[in-house]
Scaffold this active site. Sequence first.
Site, PDB file in Angstrom:
ATOM      1  N   PRO A  74      15.141  60.652 -34.510  1.00  0.00           N
ATOM      2  CA  PRO A  74      13.806  61.237 -34.584  1.00  0.00           C
ATOM      3  C   PRO A  74      13.216  61.633 -33.237  1.00  0.00           C
ATOM      4  O   PRO A  74      13.377  60.928 -32.239  1.00  0.00           O
ATOM      5  CB  PRO A  74      12.959  60.124 -35.223  1.00  0.00           C
ATOM      6  N   ASN A  75      12.553  62.773 -33.276  1.00  0.00           N
ATOM      7  CA  ASN A  75      11.787  63.345 -32.156  1.00  0.00           C
ATOM      8  C   ASN A  75      12.653  63.937 -31.053  1.00  0.00           C
ATOM      9  O   ASN A  75      12.129  64.569 -30.137  1.00  0.00           O
ATOM     10  CB  ASN A  75      10.806  62.313 -31.554  1.00  0.00           C
ATOM     11  N   ARG A  84       8.025  67.882 -23.450  1.00  0.00           N
ATOM     12  CA  ARG A  84       7.103  66.890 -22.878  1.00  0.00           C
ATOM     13  C   ARG A  84       7.909  65.776 -22.224  1.00  0.00           C
ATOM     14  O   ARG A  84       9.096  65.631 -22.501  1.00  0.00           O
ATOM     15  CB  ARG A  84       6.256  66.273 -24.009  1.00  0.00           C
ATOM     16  N   TYR A  90      12.686  61.848 -20.043  1.00  0.00           N
ATOM     17  CA  TYR A  90      13.825  62.341 -20.817  1.00  0.00           C
ATOM     18  C   TYR A  90      14.541  63.550 -20.207  1.00  0.00           C
ATOM     19  O   TYR A  90      15.507  64.037 -20.779  1.00  0.00           O
ATOM     20  CB  TYR A  90      13.362  62.704 -22.236  1.00  0.00           C
ATOM     21  N   ASN A 110      22.570  58.881 -30.521  1.00  0.00           N
ATOM     22  CA  ASN A 110      21.288  58.517 -29.927  1.00  0.00           C
ATOM     23  C   ASN A 110      20.329  58.441 -31.106  1.00  0.00           C
ATOM     24  O   ASN A 110      19.825  59.475 -31.581  1.00  0.00           O
ATOM     25  CB  ASN A 110      20.813  59.566 -28.906  1.00  0.00           C
ATOM     26  N   ALA A 121      14.163  56.184 -31.756  1.00  0.00           N
ATOM     27  CA  ALA A 121      13.412  54.959 -32.051  1.00  0.00           C
ATOM     28  C   ALA A 121      14.060  54.129 -33.167  1.00  0.00           C
ATOM     29  O   ALA A 121      13.846  52.908 -33.230  1.00  0.00           O
ATOM     30  CB  ALA A 121      11.977  55.319 -32.415  1.00  0.00           C
ATOM     31  N   HIS A 135      15.924  50.811 -32.427  1.00  0.00           N
ATOM     32  CA  HIS A 135      15.221  49.535 -32.261  1.00  0.00           C
ATOM     33  C   HIS A 135      14.739  48.943 -33.583  1.00  0.00           C
ATOM     34  O   HIS A 135      14.133  47.880 -33.589  1.00  0.00           O
ATOM     35  CB  HIS A 135      14.020  49.739 -31.329  1.00  0.00           C
ATOM     36  N   ASP A 152      24.116  48.953 -40.592  1.00  0.00           N
ATOM     37  CA  ASP A 152      25.041  48.686 -41.709  1.00  0.00           C
ATOM     38  C   ASP A 152      26.021  49.844 -41.882  1.00  0.00           C
ATOM     39  O   ASP A 152      27.225  49.630 -42.088  1.00  0.00           O
ATOM     40  CB  ASP A 152      24.263  48.465 -43.012  1.00  0.00           C
ATOM     41  N   GLU A 208      26.969  54.576 -28.098  1.00  0.00           N
ATOM     42  CA  GLU A 208      25.510  54.733 -28.146  1.00  0.00           C
ATOM     43  C   GLU A 208      25.037  55.370 -26.841  1.00  0.00           C
ATOM     44  O   GLU A 208      25.470  54.965 -25.761  1.00  0.00           O
ATOM     45  CB  GLU A 208      24.868  53.358 -28.323  1.00  0.00           C
ATOM     46  N   HIS A 216      21.469  56.765 -24.725  1.00  0.00           N
ATOM     47  CA  HIS A 216      20.025  56.984 -24.585  1.00  0.00           C
ATOM     48  C   HIS A 216      19.789  57.756 -23.301  1.00  0.00           C
ATOM     49  O   HIS A 216      20.415  57.462 -22.272  1.00  0.00           O
ATOM     50  CB  HIS A 216      19.253  55.661 -24.527  1.00  0.00           C
ATOM     51  N   LEU A 217      18.891  58.697 -23.359  1.00  0.00           N
ATOM     52  CA  LEU A 217      18.550  59.475 -22.164  1.00  0.00           C
ATOM     53  C   LEU A 217      17.885  58.594 -21.119  1.00  0.00           C
ATOM     54  O   LEU A 217      18.203  58.660 -19.936  1.00  0.00           O
ATOM     55  CB  LEU A 217      17.596  60.617 -22.556  1.00  0.00           C
ATOM     56  N   SER A 218      16.936  57.784 -21.574  1.00  0.00           N
ATOM     57  CA  SER A 218      16.185  56.919 -20.652  1.00  0.00           C
ATOM     58  C   SER A 218      16.877  55.557 -20.551  1.00  0.00           C
ATOM     59  O   SER A 218      17.698  55.202 -21.407  1.00  0.00           O
ATOM     60  CB  SER A 218      14.750  56.745 -21.158  1.00  0.00           C
ATOM     61  N   ARG A 228      12.073  49.814 -19.858  1.00  0.00           N
ATOM     62  CA  ARG A 228      10.893  50.285 -20.595  1.00  0.00           C
ATOM     63  C   ARG A 228      10.238  49.136 -21.365  1.00  0.00           C
ATOM     64  O   ARG A 228      10.443  47.970 -21.046  1.00  0.00           O
ATOM     65  CB  ARG A 228      11.322  51.448 -21.500  1.00  0.00           C
ATOM     66  N   ARG A 255      11.806  48.258 -26.766  1.00  0.00           N
ATOM     67  CA  ARG A 255      12.932  49.201 -26.657  1.00  0.00           C
ATOM     68  C   ARG A 255      14.177  48.527 -26.090  1.00  0.00           C
ATOM     69  O   ARG A 255      15.232  49.127 -25.964  1.00  0.00           O
ATOM     70  CB  ARG A 255      12.569  50.381 -25.750  1.00  0.00           C
TER      71      ARG A 255
HETATM   72  O1  CA2 Z   1      15.991  57.378 -24.223  1.00  0.00           O
HETATM   73  C1  CA2 Z   1      16.335  57.763 -25.334  1.00  0.00           C
HETATM   74  O2  CA2 Z   1      17.232  58.587 -25.519  1.00  0.00           O
HETATM   75  C2  CA2 Z   1      15.577  57.252 -26.567  1.00  0.00           C
HETATM   76  O3  CA2 Z   1      16.506  57.111 -27.619  1.00  0.00           O
HETATM   77  C3  CA2 Z   1      14.553  58.312 -26.893  1.00  0.00           C
HETATM   78  C4  CA2 Z   1      13.634  57.919 -28.056  1.00  0.00           C
HETATM   79  C5  CA2 Z   1      13.036  56.531 -27.814  1.00  0.00           C
HETATM   80  O4  CA2 Z   1      12.285  56.136 -28.951  1.00  0.00           O
HETATM   81  C6  CA2 Z   1      14.101  55.493 -27.527  1.00  0.00           C
HETATM   82  O5  CA2 Z   1      13.475  54.247 -27.266  1.00  0.00           O
HETATM   83  C7  CA2 Z   1      14.938  55.902 -26.332  1.00  0.00           C
HETATM   84  C8  CA2 Z   1      12.471  58.894 -28.184  1.00  0.00           C
HETATM   85  C9  CA2 Z   1      12.807  60.324 -28.300  1.00  0.00           C
HETATM   86  C10 CA2 Z   1      11.510  61.064 -28.208  1.00  0.00           C
HETATM   87  O6  CA2 Z   1      11.746  62.292 -27.616  1.00  0.00           O
HETATM   88  C11 CA2 Z   1      10.667  62.949 -27.094  1.00  0.00           C
HETATM   89  C12 CA2 Z   1      10.939  64.177 -26.568  1.00  0.00           C
HETATM   90  C13 CA2 Z   1       9.936  64.896 -25.983  1.00  0.00           C
HETATM   91  C14 CA2 Z   1       8.668  64.411 -25.928  1.00  0.00           C
HETATM   92  C15 CA2 Z   1       8.392  63.176 -26.450  1.00  0.00           C
HETATM   93  C16 CA2 Z   1       9.401  62.440 -27.055  1.00  0.00           C
END
Ligand code: CA2
Length: 152
Positions: free
Chosen positions: A13-14, A21, A26, A77, A80, A83, A90, A101, A103-105, A110, A114
């Site tokens: 998601p997202n 943003r 990210y 990836n 959210a 977590h 499963d 796995e 993750h960008l960040s 954090r 997370r």
């Molecule tokens: O660091 C990552 O790749 C995450 O999976 C990114 C997720 C976050 O919930 C994980 O804890 C770590 C969030 C992706 C949200 O992406 C956005 C992109 C642009 C602006 C805001 C959020």
Amino acid sequence: MPKAPTILIVNGPNLNMLGSRDPALYGRDSLADIEKACRRRAGEIGLAVDFRQSNHEGEIVTWIQEARGRAAGLIINAGAYSHSSIAILDALQLADFPVIEVHLSNIFRRESYRRHSYVSEAARGIICGLGSLGYRLALDAMAQFLKTEKEV
Ligand code: CA2
């Protein structure tokens, strides 16, 4: 020519909002940029890529289930859902392919919520904090796993 093994790359998601943003967290690449870079790298190392994104937990579970017997590996990836989702864990535990796995960040720098990922329990390895480079490194690792496992 034998068919290139397909690596399913699943984004949660997202992640479709990337590039719009939070570049400090990210990076500046959009998800389309990441897909392009993954396709390029996969081509260089003899892999094919099936690149997807969903905002829906159940859809991600279904994709992981459907990858059994089809994909040679999975890079995920889960955003959210990493977590929170025991359902995705499963599904991953039933996988008959290696899971990496990404993750960008750096999720360990954090918020405390997370710092735990259910996905990690099913992953061969984890890459986080390296931005979009993490996806390409995961493809390289996957190519190495597949080569080693073929030799065994
Ligand atoms: O660091 C990552 O790749 C995450 O999976 C990114 C997720 C976050 O919930 C994980 O804890 C770590 C969030 C992706 C949200 O992406 C956005 C992109 C642009 C602006 C805001 C959020």
